[in-house]
Design an enzyme around this catalytic site. Structure first.
Site, mmCIF file in Angstrom:
data_model
loop_
_atom_site.group_PDB
_atom_site.id
_atom_site.type_symbol
_atom_site.label_atom_id
_atom_site.label_comp_id
_atom_site.label_asym_id
_atom_site.label_seq_id
_atom_site.Cartn_x
_atom_site.Cartn_y
_atom_site.Cartn_z
ATOM 1 N N ARG A 99 16.839 -46.259 -6.355
ATOM 2 C CA ARG A 99 17.506 -45.108 -6.968
ATOM 3 C C ARG A 99 16.581 -43.895 -7.145
ATOM 4 O O ARG A 99 17.035 -42.818 -7.454
ATOM 5 C CB ARG A 99 18.106 -45.530 -8.330
ATOM 6 C CG ARG A 99 19.342 -46.410 -8.194
ATOM 7 C CD ARG A 99 19.751 -47.063 -9.504
ATOM 8 N NE ARG A 99 18.923 -48.220 -9.837
ATOM 9 C CZ ARG A 99 19.014 -48.910 -10.962
ATOM 10 N NH1 ARG A 99 19.872 -48.555 -11.889
ATOM 11 N NH2 ARG A 99 18.230 -49.955 -11.164
ATOM 12 N N LYS A 120 8.224 -46.958 -6.812
ATOM 13 C CA LYS A 120 8.619 -46.490 -8.147
ATOM 14 C C LYS A 120 7.467 -46.503 -9.145
ATOM 15 O O LYS A 120 7.268 -45.521 -9.878
ATOM 16 C CB LYS A 120 9.771 -47.337 -8.688
ATOM 17 C CG LYS A 120 10.131 -46.971 -10.124
ATOM 18 C CD LYS A 120 11.547 -47.316 -10.493
ATOM 19 C CE LYS A 120 11.737 -48.761 -10.812
ATOM 20 N NZ LYS A 120 13.088 -49.015 -11.354
ATOM 21 N N THR A 173 13.964 -60.614 -11.192
ATOM 22 C CA THR A 173 12.863 -60.596 -12.172
ATOM 23 C C THR A 173 12.319 -61.999 -12.468
ATOM 24 O O THR A 173 11.126 -62.160 -12.732
ATOM 25 C CB THR A 173 13.326 -59.931 -13.484
ATOM 26 O OG1 THR A 173 14.575 -60.504 -13.884
ATOM 27 C CG2 THR A 173 13.514 -58.437 -13.313
ATOM 28 N N GLY A 205 7.001 -52.689 -15.128
ATOM 29 C CA GLY A 205 6.292 -51.504 -14.645
ATOM 30 C C GLY A 205 7.096 -50.226 -14.768
ATOM 31 O O GLY A 205 6.546 -49.131 -14.689
ATOM 32 N N ASP A 206 8.403 -50.347 -14.973
ATOM 33 C CA ASP A 206 9.233 -49.144 -15.068
ATOM 34 C C ASP A 206 9.707 -48.870 -16.492
ATOM 35 O O ASP A 206 10.644 -48.107 -16.697
ATOM 36 C CB ASP A 206 10.420 -49.216 -14.086
ATOM 37 C CG ASP A 206 11.438 -50.291 -14.440
ATOM 38 O OD1 ASP A 206 11.144 -51.140 -15.310
ATOM 39 O OD2 ASP A 206 12.535 -50.288 -13.838
ATOM 40 N N TYR A 259 -21.735 -17.954 1.963
ATOM 41 C CA TYR A 259 -21.467 -18.891 3.057
ATOM 42 C C TYR A 259 -21.698 -18.196 4.389
ATOM 43 O O TYR A 259 -21.110 -17.147 4.665
ATOM 44 C CB TYR A 259 -20.009 -19.360 2.936
ATOM 45 C CG TYR A 259 -19.592 -20.443 3.890
ATOM 46 C CD1 TYR A 259 -20.354 -21.601 4.052
ATOM 47 C CD2 TYR A 259 -18.399 -20.328 4.609
ATOM 48 C CE1 TYR A 259 -19.944 -22.604 4.918
ATOM 49 C CE2 TYR A 259 -17.984 -21.334 5.470
ATOM 50 C CZ TYR A 259 -18.762 -22.469 5.624
ATOM 51 O OH TYR A 259 -18.353 -23.457 6.477
HETATM 52 C C1 UD1 Z 1 16.333 -55.502 -16.159
HETATM 53 C C2 UD1 Z 1 16.924 -56.671 -16.949
HETATM 54 C C3 UD1 Z 1 17.960 -56.154 -17.904
HETATM 55 C C4 UD1 Z 1 17.376 -55.109 -18.810
HETATM 56 C C5 UD1 Z 1 16.697 -54.002 -18.020
HETATM 57 C C6 UD1 Z 1 15.894 -53.125 -18.973
HETATM 58 C C7 UD1 Z 1 16.908 -58.709 -15.562
HETATM 59 C C8 UD1 Z 1 17.699 -59.586 -14.664
HETATM 60 N N1 UD1 Z 1 17.523 -57.620 -16.039
HETATM 61 O O1 UD1 Z 1 17.360 -54.934 -15.380
HETATM 62 O O2 UD1 Z 1 18.514 -57.224 -18.693
HETATM 63 O O3 UD1 Z 1 18.391 -54.574 -19.644
HETATM 64 O O4 UD1 Z 1 15.771 -54.552 -17.079
HETATM 65 O O5 UD1 Z 1 15.261 -52.045 -18.318
HETATM 66 O O6 UD1 Z 1 15.752 -58.991 -15.825
HETATM 67 N N2 UD1 Z 1 11.083 -56.455 -10.326
HETATM 68 C C9 UD1 Z 1 10.237 -57.195 -9.546
HETATM 69 N N3 UD1 Z 1 10.754 -58.037 -8.603
HETATM 70 C C10 UD1 Z 1 12.072 -58.181 -8.423
HETATM 71 C C11 UD1 Z 1 12.938 -57.407 -9.213
HETATM 72 C C12 UD1 Z 1 12.433 -56.568 -10.160
HETATM 73 O O7 UD1 Z 1 9.013 -57.099 -9.694
HETATM 74 O O8 UD1 Z 1 12.448 -58.984 -7.541
HETATM 75 C C13 UD1 Z 1 10.524 -55.540 -11.335
HETATM 76 C C14 UD1 Z 1 10.841 -54.091 -11.029
HETATM 77 O O9 UD1 Z 1 9.786 -53.503 -10.270
HETATM 78 C C15 UD1 Z 1 10.920 -53.463 -12.409
HETATM 79 C C16 UD1 Z 1 11.379 -54.616 -13.299
HETATM 80 O O10 UD1 Z 1 11.100 -55.812 -12.584
HETATM 81 O O11 UD1 Z 1 9.655 -53.011 -12.861
HETATM 82 C C17 UD1 Z 1 12.862 -54.521 -13.638
HETATM 83 O O12 UD1 Z 1 13.633 -54.573 -12.450
HETATM 84 P P1 UD1 Z 1 14.988 -53.772 -12.284
HETATM 85 O O13 UD1 Z 1 15.562 -54.122 -10.968
HETATM 86 O O14 UD1 Z 1 14.766 -52.347 -12.592
HETATM 87 O O15 UD1 Z 1 15.872 -54.461 -13.440
HETATM 88 P P2 UD1 Z 1 17.117 -53.848 -14.198
HETATM 89 O O16 UD1 Z 1 18.307 -53.896 -13.311
HETATM 90 O O17 UD1 Z 1 16.730 -52.539 -14.768
HETATM 91 CA CA CA Z 2 14.947 -51.081 -14.515
#
Ligand code: UD1
Ligand code: CA
Length: 451
Positions: free
Chosen positions: A15, A22, A79, A101-102, A384
């Protein structure tokens, strides 16, 4: 209890619509991930892991100075799958704190409170949101106990009405996490292994899950697109400006001062609008910074004033100086006290002595300028030759006439004058006027050409 921190940072961040991963997107001039690492360090963990994947080596290369254990997640399967890449290396008796990380604005005291609440069980950080769209929801039973987390995409209409959201931050014991992660399934709307499913597993195993509410919404904001990135930037800007004001600085408008690094201030510092600080900046007592200044890695002495639109980088400015408007101080510009540097004057790798002035349209590069010198408008130290840089020396009390070209290496002696418009190729002796220009002639009988 020994502590391992795992930061999940493998996601692509589709996104963001960007070719930069990111977690490398800049927030207050530093990558998102850097903010999370800095906060994690404050907890003095025994080990710190970053799960990386998307952007692989590009991400790693930015953090070569950090002592981090990297865990590669080759495919981003969720995650839970991400944490599973780091967990085998963590000893069973460790508490594991998971950060994202985000989610860059999280504060160390909030994490400390969460660690205290874990207490051999599982603790998660939740937050009440006015609009929890997109977040996982914390589902509680009638007794108010947390029973599971449901992702927004998997939630039914009733669950979507829950305003308590999962922040993603949680703490649990390593041994238990290893068991739970091995049982994760990806049978959900996104086909991912959700870390959030460990909550219901903990409840199944008769562990009490503690949800700790984050003190503010801002702290746990996640960055998924450029709109959220700008929101988080605004929060951080406000937070840093507030810290500065509480230390005594006057900020005309705290929403228009950016601190991308560390600013150390003395008493009664005044900062006008649209000022950007980068790196390590020191402002001594009574420094005044005019509007639209960009100040990077610079030290500014007491009672010095920067007029509008100055740019400084790696400069040292003494006390009681007057700089600008439109001055540029480049790396290794060293100004003593009471120095005046005026509009469209550039100084690089040069020392300028006490009470010396260069007020208009001048380049001073690779020069040593003494005390009480006056450098006339349009002077250039010609440093120079196309291959090498040479130094210019201007001794105390020298008066360099306007439009002087000083062809380095060259020396202007103590108390020497150079005539306006001179091209000085040899040393100008002390106390004398040196002129180097064609003699003026007037042609009698000359007429303007006609069409
Ligand atoms: C996640 C949570 C959600 C929470 C939200 C808060 C889960 C399933 N969901 O959703 O409940 O409300 O964060 O911000 O955990 N990442 C990896 N590997 C992966 C997927 C993600 O390292 O395979 C990392 C991403 O880089 C990021 C973080 O995990 O830093 C969160 O991933 P993201 O896909 O943004 O999760 P959300 O959909 O925001
Ligand atoms: Ca997120």
């Amino acid at each position: 209890m020994p502590l391992s921190i795992v930061i999940l940072a493998a996601g692509q961040g589709k996104r963001m619509q960007s070719s930069l991963p990111k977690v490398l997107q800049p927030l207050a001039g530093e990558p998102l991930l850097q903010h999370v690492i800095n906060t994690a360090r404050k907890l003095n963990p025994d080990a710190m892991y970053v799960v990386y994947g998307h952007g692989g080596d590009q991400v790693k290369a930015v953090f070569t100075n950090e002592s981090i254990q990297w865990a590669l997640q080759t495919e981003q399967l969720g995650t839970g799958h991400a944490l599973a890449q780091a967990i085998p290396a963590i000893p069973d008796d460790h508490d594991v704190l998971v950060l994202f990380g985000d989610v860059p604005l999280i504060h160390a005291p909030t994490l400390q409170a969460l660690l205290a609440a874990a207490n051999n069980s599982l603790a998660l950080l939740s937050v009440k949101l006015k609009d929890p769209t997109g977040y996982g929801r914390v589902i509680r039973n009638n007794a108010g106990q947390v029973v599971r987390i449901v992702e927004h995409k998997d939630a039914n209409t009733k669950e979507r009405l829950v305003d308590e959201a999962n922040t993603g931050v949680l703490v649990a014991n390593a041994k238990q996490l290893k068991q739970w992660l091995s049982q994760l399934k990806n049978s959900n709307s996104q086909g991912e292994y959700y870390l959030t499913d460990v909550i219901s597993m903990a409840v199944r195993d008769s562990l009490k899950v503690n949800a700790v509410l984050a003190p503010t919404e801002a702290e746990v904001l996640g960055v998924n697109d450029k709109v959220q990135l700008a929101e988080v930037e605004a929060h951080l800007r406000r937070q840093r400006a507030t810290e500065m004001m509480l230390k005594g600085a006057t900020l005309v408008d705290p929403t228009r001062v950016d601190i991308r690094g560390q600013v150390t201030i003395g008493k009664d510092v005044f900062i006008d609008v649209n000022v950007i600080f980068v790196g390590n900046v020191y402002l001594e007592d009574n420094v005044r910074i005019g509007p639209n200044c960009y100040i990077k890695d610079t030290r500014i002495g007491a009672n010095t004033e920067l007029h509008p639109n100055c740019v400084t980088d790696n400069a040292v400015i003494g006390p009681q100086c007057v700089i600008g408007p439109y001055a540029r101080l480049r790396p290794e510009a060293q100004l003593a006290d009471h120095v005046h540097i005026g509009n469209f004057v550039e100084v690089k790798k040069s020392n300028i002595g006490s009470h010396s002035k260069a007020n208009h349209l001048t380049y001073i590069g690779d020069a040593d300028v003494g005390k009480q010198c006056n450098i006339g408008a349009g002077t250039v130290t010609v440093n120079y030759d196309g291959a090498n840089k040479w130094r210019t020396t201007i001794e105390d009390n020298a008066f360099v006439g306007s439009g002087s070209m000083l062809i380095a290496p060259v020396k202007i002696g103590t108390g020497a004058n150079t005539g306006a418009g001179s091209t000085i190729t040899r040393d100008a002796p002390a106390g004398k006027l040196t002129l180097a220009r064609a003699r003026q002639v007037t042609l009698e009988g000359w007429q303007r050409p006609k069409k």
